[in-house]
Design a protein around this motif. Structure first.
Motif, PDB file in Angstrom:
ATOM      1  N   THR A  58       7.591   5.991   4.848  1.00  0.00           N
ATOM      2  CA  THR A  58       6.838   7.233   4.981  1.00  0.00           C
ATOM      3  C   THR A  58       5.340   7.021   4.749  1.00  0.00           C
ATOM      4  O   THR A  58       4.513   7.644   5.414  1.00  0.00           O
ATOM      5  N   SER A  59       4.981   6.124   3.816  1.00  0.00           N
ATOM      6  CA  SER A  59       3.568   5.832   3.581  1.00  0.00           C
ATOM      7  C   SER A  59       2.932   5.197   4.817  1.00  0.00           C
ATOM      8  O   SER A  59       1.785   5.485   5.167  1.00  0.00           O
ATOM      9  N   THR A  60       3.687   4.334   5.483  1.00  0.00           N
ATOM     10  CA  THR A  60       3.182   3.690   6.690  1.00  0.00           C
ATOM     11  C   THR A  60       3.007   4.711   7.807  1.00  0.00           C
ATOM     12  O   THR A  60       1.993   4.704   8.525  1.00  0.00           O
ATOM     13  N   LEU A 140      -3.315 -17.413   3.280  1.00  0.00           N
ATOM     14  CA  LEU A 140      -2.641 -18.011   2.127  1.00  0.00           C
ATOM     15  C   LEU A 140      -2.454 -16.993   1.008  1.00  0.00           C
ATOM     16  O   LEU A 140      -1.404 -16.959   0.342  1.00  0.00           O
ATOM     17  N   ALA A 141      -3.474 -16.137   0.802  1.00  0.00           N
ATOM     18  CA  ALA A 141      -3.369 -15.105  -0.232  1.00  0.00           C
ATOM     19  C   ALA A 141      -2.253 -14.122   0.106  1.00  0.00           C
ATOM     20  O   ALA A 141      -1.484 -13.705  -0.767  1.00  0.00           O
ATOM     21  N   GLN A 142      -2.144 -13.761   1.388  1.00  0.00           N
ATOM     22  CA  GLN A 142      -1.088 -12.841   1.782  1.00  0.00           C
ATOM     23  C   GLN A 142       0.285 -13.488   1.651  1.00  0.00           C
ATOM     24  O   GLN A 142       1.252 -12.831   1.249  1.00  0.00           O
ATOM     25  N   PHE A 143       0.386 -14.768   1.964  1.00  0.00           N
ATOM     26  CA  PHE A 143       1.667 -15.467   1.810  1.00  0.00           C
ATOM     27  C   PHE A 143       2.099 -15.463   0.347  1.00  0.00           C
ATOM     28  O   PHE A 143       3.267 -15.174   0.032  1.00  0.00           O
ATOM     29  N   GLY A 155       4.159  -4.049  -8.825  1.00  0.00           N
ATOM     30  CA  GLY A 155       2.730  -4.313  -8.759  1.00  0.00           C
ATOM     31  C   GLY A 155       2.281  -4.967  -7.472  1.00  0.00           C
ATOM     32  O   GLY A 155       1.092  -5.267  -7.317  1.00  0.00           O
ATOM     33  N   MET A 156       3.192  -5.155  -6.521  1.00  0.00           N
ATOM     34  CA  MET A 156       2.844  -5.825  -5.266  1.00  0.00           C
ATOM     35  C   MET A 156       1.760  -5.077  -4.501  1.00  0.00           C
ATOM     36  O   MET A 156       0.849  -5.686  -3.931  1.00  0.00           O
ATOM     37  N   GLY A 157       1.852  -3.745  -4.477  1.00  0.00           N
ATOM     38  CA  GLY A 157       0.874  -2.973  -3.719  1.00  0.00           C
ATOM     39  C   GLY A 157      -0.532  -3.155  -4.237  1.00  0.00           C
ATOM     40  O   GLY A 157      -1.480  -3.322  -3.455  1.00  0.00           O
ATOM     41  N   VAL A 158      -0.696  -3.140  -5.560  1.00  0.00           N
ATOM     42  CA  VAL A 158      -2.019  -3.345  -6.162  1.00  0.00           C
ATOM     43  C   VAL A 158      -2.533  -4.741  -5.840  1.00  0.00           C
ATOM     44  O   VAL A 158      -3.691  -4.934  -5.466  1.00  0.00           O
ATOM     45  N   MET A 159      -1.649  -5.739  -5.978  1.00  0.00           N
ATOM     46  CA  MET A 159      -2.038  -7.114  -5.700  1.00  0.00           C
ATOM     47  C   MET A 159      -2.465  -7.272  -4.243  1.00  0.00           C
ATOM     48  O   MET A 159      -3.503  -7.885  -3.943  1.00  0.00           O
ATOM     49  N   MET A 160      -1.698  -6.690  -3.329  1.00  0.00           N
ATOM     50  CA  MET A 160      -1.993  -6.855  -1.913  1.00  0.00           C
ATOM     51  C   MET A 160      -3.286  -6.143  -1.533  1.00  0.00           C
ATOM     52  O   MET A 160      -4.085  -6.684  -0.765  1.00  0.00           O
ATOM     53  N   LYS A 179      -1.994  -2.590   4.177  1.00  0.00           N
ATOM     54  CA  LYS A 179      -1.137  -2.903   3.020  1.00  0.00           C
ATOM     55  C   LYS A 179       0.234  -2.254   3.158  1.00  0.00           C
ATOM     56  O   LYS A 179       1.267  -2.885   2.923  1.00  0.00           O
ATOM     57  N   ASN A 180       0.266  -0.980   3.566  1.00  0.00           N
ATOM     58  CA  ASN A 180       1.532  -0.277   3.724  1.00  0.00           C
ATOM     59  C   ASN A 180       2.382  -0.900   4.824  1.00  0.00           C
ATOM     60  O   ASN A 180       3.602  -1.057   4.677  1.00  0.00           O
ATOM     61  N   MET A 181       1.742  -1.258   5.920  1.00  0.00           N
ATOM     62  CA  MET A 181       2.457  -1.890   7.031  1.00  0.00           C
ATOM     63  C   MET A 181       3.084  -3.213   6.589  1.00  0.00           C
ATOM     64  O   MET A 181       4.258  -3.493   6.865  1.00  0.00           O
ATOM     65  N   LEU A 182       2.330  -4.034   5.871  1.00  0.00           N
ATOM     66  CA  LEU A 182       2.840  -5.331   5.415  1.00  0.00           C
ATOM     67  C   LEU A 182       3.906  -5.149   4.333  1.00  0.00           C
ATOM     68  O   LEU A 182       4.842  -5.959   4.240  1.00  0.00           O
ATOM     69  N   ALA A 183       3.791  -4.108   3.517  1.00  0.00           N
ATOM     70  CA  ALA A 183       4.798  -3.848   2.499  1.00  0.00           C
ATOM     71  C   ALA A 183       6.154  -3.541   3.146  1.00  0.00           C
ATOM     72  O   ALA A 183       7.199  -3.942   2.626  1.00  0.00           O
ATOM     73  N   VAL A 184       6.148  -2.838   4.283  1.00  0.00           N
ATOM     74  CA  VAL A 184       7.395  -2.567   4.998  1.00  0.00           C
ATOM     75  C   VAL A 184       8.032  -3.873   5.452  1.00  0.00           C
ATOM     76  O   VAL A 184       9.243  -4.078   5.321  1.00  0.00           O
ATOM     77  N   VAL A 185       7.207  -4.773   5.984  1.00  0.00           N
ATOM     78  CA  VAL A 185       7.720  -6.072   6.455  1.00  0.00           C
ATOM     79  C   VAL A 185       8.324  -6.854   5.293  1.00  0.00           C
ATOM     80  O   VAL A 185       9.446  -7.376   5.385  1.00  0.00           O
ATOM     81  N   ILE A 186       7.595  -6.934   4.188  1.00  0.00           N
ATOM     82  CA  ILE A 186       8.060  -7.689   3.017  1.00  0.00           C
ATOM     83  C   ILE A 186       9.365  -7.112   2.482  1.00  0.00           C
ATOM     84  O   ILE A 186      10.327  -7.840   2.227  1.00  0.00           O
ATOM     85  N   ALA A 187       9.404  -5.798   2.319  1.00  0.00           N
ATOM     86  CA  ALA A 187      10.602  -5.161   1.770  1.00  0.00           C
ATOM     87  C   ALA A 187      11.789  -5.318   2.716  1.00  0.00           C
ATOM     88  O   ALA A 187      12.913  -5.572   2.271  1.00  0.00           O
TER      89      ALA A 187
END
Length: 250
Positions: A58-60, A140-143, A155-160, A179-187
């Motif tokens: 929903t955030s995305t 590399l930071a995103q990986f 805390g992943m969202g803050v870090m990302m 960040k929200n888009m990548l969080a969906v991929v990671i999750a």
């Protein structure tokens, strides 16, 4: 399942959705509630990913207007995020519960500190232009962030958001959308690994997800009446309580 455990899980889901809508940090609540309900830490961690996933979606969608302008350029970061999440989730499944339990208090302390520092880690506004994939350092930071997200996630969202602010272009809203888009991929990748590994407690997840949906809706009401700092203080207190709880049990 005892009725009190069911009530605890539903309330944790509700509070998680509410605090995510206001300040973030709902993972502390879902993970903590499942821990107190007696689930092994690996199962609690994996199931928490499932309960948080609808909120990521929903955030995305809320940022879709921004995302549709840069999603093609973010495909590489999405692939990097998927590989990182896969690595982190596989590392988690490679551990046994006692090994992971020994790591949990340290992870909670680090995640709580990261969450507490969140307001100071937000990227400064930049001239508005498309968010780009960025440099090798950014990749590399995103990986690394995705590995952490697949492994634990609190805390992943803050870090990302912090790493994207240092390595990507775009104003704050574009970075938050990315960040929200990548969080969906990671999750999504982590959940697929956890499902295949059989470490999801589906009954607990089913109880918590409706609570999270209601809490997300109520978060709008809470945001208008409760100072964000008070909500953040509550989440930090929960994180520290859980850390001391695991230190004591260890």
């Amino acid at each position: 399942m005892p009725i009190l455990d069911a009530v605890l899980l539903f309330l944790a889901g509700f509070l998680s959705g509410a605090v995510n809508a206001v300040a973030g940090g709902g993972t502390f609540l879902t993970f903590g509630a499942m821990t107190l309900a007696g689930l092994p830490p690996i199962v609690a961690n994996a199931t928490s990913s499932v309960t948080q996933f609808p909120g990521y979606i929903t955030s995305t969608l809320a940022y879709w207007h921004d995302i549709k302008h840069f999603w093609r350029g973010a495909l590489l970061l999405s692939l990097i995020s998927a590989l990182g999440a896969l690595s982190g989730a596989l590392i988690l499944l490679g551990l046994d519960n006692p090994s992971f339990r020994a790591l949990v208090p340290w992870l909670l302390v680090a995640a709580t500190a990261l969450f507490a520092a969140g307001p100071w880690l937000k990227p400064a506004p930049k001239p508005e232009h498309e968010a780009a994939v960025g440099s090798l350092v950014g990749s590399l930071a995103q990986f690394a962030t995705a590995v952490y997200g697949g492994f634990f996630g609190a805390g992943m969202g803050v870090m990302m958001l912090a790493t994207l602010g240092l390595t990507q272009s775009g104003d704050y809203h574009r970075l938050n959308a990315l960040k929200n888009m990548l969080a969906v991929v990671i999750a999504a990748v982590a959940i697929l690994v956890f499902v295949s590994g059989g470490v999801i407690a589906w009954l607990q997840a089913i109880i918590m997800i409706p609570g999270g949906a209601l809490g997300g809706y109520a978060g709008v009401w809470i945001a208008r009446r409760v100072p964000q700092n008070a909500v953040r203080g509550f989440v930090i207190a929960v994180g520290l309580f859980l850390a001391f709880y695991y230190f004591d049990k260890g």
